[in-house]
Design an enzyme around this catalytic site. Sequence first.
Site, PDB file in Angstrom:
ATOM      1  N   HIS A  20      -4.721  -0.388  -6.008  1.00 51.30           N
ATOM      2  CA  HIS A  20      -3.369  -0.324  -6.116  1.00 51.30           C
ATOM      3  C   HIS A  20      -3.099   0.428  -7.543  1.00 51.30           C
ATOM      4  O   HIS A  20      -3.784  -0.197  -8.668  1.00 51.30           O
ATOM      5  CB  HIS A  20      -2.649  -1.713  -6.225  1.00 51.30           C
ATOM      6  CG  HIS A  20      -2.374  -2.054  -4.935  1.00 51.30           C
ATOM      7  ND1 HIS A  20      -1.435  -1.973  -4.255  1.00 51.30           N
ATOM      8  CD2 HIS A  20      -3.267  -2.978  -4.361  1.00 51.30           C
ATOM      9  CE1 HIS A  20      -1.696  -2.750  -3.035  1.00 51.30           C
ATOM     10  NE2 HIS A  20      -2.780  -3.377  -3.099  1.00 51.30           N
ATOM     11  N   ARG A  22      -0.185   2.092  -9.097  1.00 53.77           N
ATOM     12  CA  ARG A  22       0.845   1.463  -9.635  1.00 53.77           C
ATOM     13  C   ARG A  22       1.739   2.697  -9.870  1.00 53.77           C
ATOM     14  O   ARG A  22       2.715   2.615 -10.620  1.00 53.77           O
ATOM     15  CB  ARG A  22       0.692   0.534 -10.961  1.00 53.77           C
ATOM     16  CG  ARG A  22       0.280  -0.985 -10.381  1.00 53.77           C
ATOM     17  CD  ARG A  22       0.589  -1.455  -9.412  1.00 53.77           C
ATOM     18  NE  ARG A  22       0.139  -2.832  -9.533  1.00 53.77           N
ATOM     19  CZ  ARG A  22      -0.011  -3.731  -8.217  1.00 53.77           C
ATOM     20  NH1 ARG A  22       0.296  -3.011  -7.132  1.00 53.77           N
ATOM     21  NH2 ARG A  22      -0.508  -4.771  -8.058  1.00 53.77           N
ATOM     22  N   ASP A 112       0.737  -2.063   2.824  1.00 53.82           N
ATOM     23  CA  ASP A 112       0.176  -3.223   2.146  1.00 53.82           C
ATOM     24  C   ASP A 112       1.007  -3.852   1.449  1.00 53.82           C
ATOM     25  O   ASP A 112       1.915  -3.370   0.677  1.00 53.82           O
ATOM     26  CB  ASP A 112      -1.251  -2.897   1.484  1.00 53.82           C
ATOM     27  CG  ASP A 112      -2.000  -4.008   0.781  1.00 53.82           C
ATOM     28  OD1 ASP A 112      -2.154  -4.752   1.714  1.00 53.82           O
ATOM     29  OD2 ASP A 112      -1.907  -4.076  -0.423  1.00 53.82           O
ATOM     30  N   HIS A 139      -2.416  -4.976   6.495  1.00 57.09           N
ATOM     31  CA  HIS A 139      -2.416  -5.868   5.353  1.00 57.09           C
ATOM     32  C   HIS A 139      -2.355  -7.367   6.466  1.00 57.09           C
ATOM     33  O   HIS A 139      -1.237  -7.551   6.904  1.00 57.09           O
ATOM     34  CB  HIS A 139      -1.196  -5.894   4.385  1.00 57.09           C
ATOM     35  CG  HIS A 139      -1.106  -7.272   3.678  1.00 57.09           C
ATOM     36  ND1 HIS A 139      -1.410  -7.333   2.454  1.00 57.09           N
ATOM     37  CD2 HIS A 139      -0.574  -8.373   3.879  1.00 57.09           C
ATOM     38  CE1 HIS A 139      -1.075  -8.757   1.924  1.00 57.09           C
ATOM     39  NE2 HIS A 139      -0.647  -9.094   3.140  1.00 57.09           N
ATOM     40  N   ASP A 265      -9.164  -4.099  -3.631  1.00 58.08           N
ATOM     41  CA  ASP A 265      -7.795  -4.377  -3.590  1.00 58.08           C
ATOM     42  C   ASP A 265      -7.318  -4.569  -5.043  1.00 58.08           C
ATOM     43  O   ASP A 265      -6.679  -5.444  -5.386  1.00 58.08           O
ATOM     44  CB  ASP A 265      -7.591  -5.840  -2.928  1.00 58.08           C
ATOM     45  CG  ASP A 265      -6.087  -6.032  -2.586  1.00 58.08           C
ATOM     46  OD1 ASP A 265      -5.155  -5.255  -2.904  1.00 58.08           O
ATOM     47  OD2 ASP A 265      -5.575  -7.350  -1.954  1.00 58.08           O
ATOM     48  N   PRO A 283       0.814 -12.149  -7.217  1.00 53.64           N
ATOM     49  CA  PRO A 283      -0.587 -12.214  -6.681  1.00 53.64           C
ATOM     50  C   PRO A 283      -1.353 -10.901  -6.772  1.00 53.64           C
ATOM     51  O   PRO A 283      -0.953  -9.894  -6.946  1.00 53.64           O
ATOM     52  CB  PRO A 283      -0.267 -12.350  -4.878  1.00 53.64           C
ATOM     53  CG  PRO A 283       0.867 -11.662  -4.832  1.00 53.64           C
ATOM     54  CD  PRO A 283       1.653 -11.628  -6.137  1.00 53.64           C
ATOM     55  N   GLY A 284      -2.722 -11.025  -7.088  1.00 50.17           N
ATOM     56  CA  GLY A 284      -3.358  -9.762  -7.188  1.00 50.17           C
ATOM     57  C   GLY A 284      -4.547  -9.956  -8.512  1.00 50.17           C
ATOM     58  O   GLY A 284      -4.099 -10.259  -9.499  1.00 50.17           O
TER      59      GLY A 284
HETATM   60  C1  NCD Z   1      -1.131  -6.674  -3.858  1.00 47.07           C
HETATM   61  C2  NCD Z   1      -0.347  -6.116  -5.036  1.00 47.07           C
HETATM   62  O1  NCD Z   1      -0.183  -6.566  -6.121  1.00 47.07           O
HETATM   63  O2  NCD Z   1       0.038  -4.827  -4.878  1.00 47.07           O
HETATM   64  N1  NCD Z   1      -1.679  -7.934  -4.358  1.00 47.07           N
HETATM   65  C3  NCD Z   1      -2.304  -8.737  -3.879  1.00 47.07           C
HETATM   66  O3  NCD Z   1      -2.762  -9.816  -4.133  1.00 47.07           O
HETATM   67  N2  NCD Z   1      -3.442  -8.297  -3.079  1.00 47.07           N
HETATM   68  C4  NCD Z   1      -0.335  -6.493  -2.575  1.00 47.07           C
HETATM   69  C5  NCD Z   1      -0.882  -7.337  -1.566  1.00 47.07           C
HETATM   70  O4  NCD Z   1      -1.997  -7.086  -0.877  1.00 47.07           O
HETATM   71  O5  NCD Z   1      -0.229  -8.351  -1.275  1.00 47.07           O
HETATM   72 ZN    ZN Z   2      -2.610  -6.815   1.099  1.00 47.61          ZN
HETATM   73 ZN    ZN Z   3      -3.514  -4.378  -1.782  1.00 43.68          ZN
END
Ligand code: NCD
Ligand code: ZN
Ligand code: ZN
Length: 390
Positions: A20, A22, A112, A139, A265, A283-284
């Site tokens: 990602h 952004r 995703d 996803h 990810d 999340p991430g």
């Molecule tokens: C991802 C994100 O932040 O874009 N977050 C994550 O926890 N992996 C998106 C996603 O896969 O839900």
């Molecule tokens: Zn995902």
């Molecule tokens: Zn992702």
Amino acid sequence: EVIEAGGQVLLPGFVDLHTHLREPGREDTETIDTGSAAAALGGYTAVFAMANTDPVADNAVIVEHVWRRGQEVGLVDVHPVGAVTVGLKGEKLAELGTMANSQARVKVFSDDGLCVADPLLMRRALEYSTALDVVIAQHAEEPRLTVGAQAHEGERAARLGYTGWPAAAEESIVARDCLLALHANARLHVCHVSTSGTADVLRWAKDRGTKVSAEVTPHHLLLTDERLATYDPVNKVNPPLRTESDAEKLRAALADGTIDCVATDHAPHAVQDKDTEWTAARPGMLGLQTALSIVAETMVRTGLLDWRGVARVMSERPAEIGNLADQGRPIAVGEPANLALVDPDAEWTVRGAELASIAANTPYEGMRLPGVVTATLLRGRVTARDGKIC
Ligand code: NCD
Ligand code: ZN
Ligand code: ZN
Ligand code: ZN
């Protein structure tokens, strides 16, 4: 220029099917510039930039912008992933053909951040992808089976009063999509596999001849829901960290080829989106600069993979899945090479603030890890050397 490589391991440049970056939309957390730097420092020569940007990468204008920006930065090949639907929770298929035939040559489509829950929409996406010879990267999480805070539904979440994201939410959608892919004779790629049951489903589907591939993240190989006890939202990720037994079986599935490759990810988030209570946090977690080290720790030190195997899961297989002819291969004579040079015995200490990403949400803060990327070469040009961008 001479690069001293005594005692080091020379690998094909890594390929990340799941990053990602952004941009556009959240340039306060990462840009194509800073994300490319993180990738090069992590040994990557190609990354696939996920479509959940703002605006969503669901049309040729956005994917061409991302692709061009990657070329301008020039540190790593940035391949935009196209959104399967118009908008992220879209009910309508995006014009996959237009994106596939754009300058960006999109080869991977994904929603995703939210899976294509509607089975008819998924079926049509898979059928469309067969005609275009592209891959749908799902996803894997049935959103209607996931409630409350992102935590693995089990003993540990229950103890903290978190409602859960059960393993069945992932496994049921992967089983469904494998059957639909077989029906459509389509190529399906399963994003961030997190449970041992999903590995079983994949084994079953592959045995039946399904054209399915799958990735696992470094964090699902190493970390578990034991981290819930810290209350630190840096550990909140989608899919959630699972149990020790899941992590162990994911490592075995990566070693035996049931899971094809490692994908980061890499998901940068702003301080205010992480430094908050668990339920409100996004999340991430970051992944590009630590992936090789986590693979060295979980797969090489344990004897599950040798360095030849690391080349397979970090470079060759993701290049094949993402349809990149110029990556993940041994060097042909006279051809400018994509390479990562790794010191397998050296160790380093992770400091989020020192990573090239704008965001600092690494779950490995302060950890000492094996495996240092000492040089990265993109088509024969040094992009990173001894922890610095060239
Ligand atoms: C991802 C994100 O932040 O874009 N977050 C994550 O926890 N992996 C998106 C996603 O896969 O839900
Ligand atoms: Zn995902
Ligand atoms: Zn992702
Ligand atoms: Zn930083």
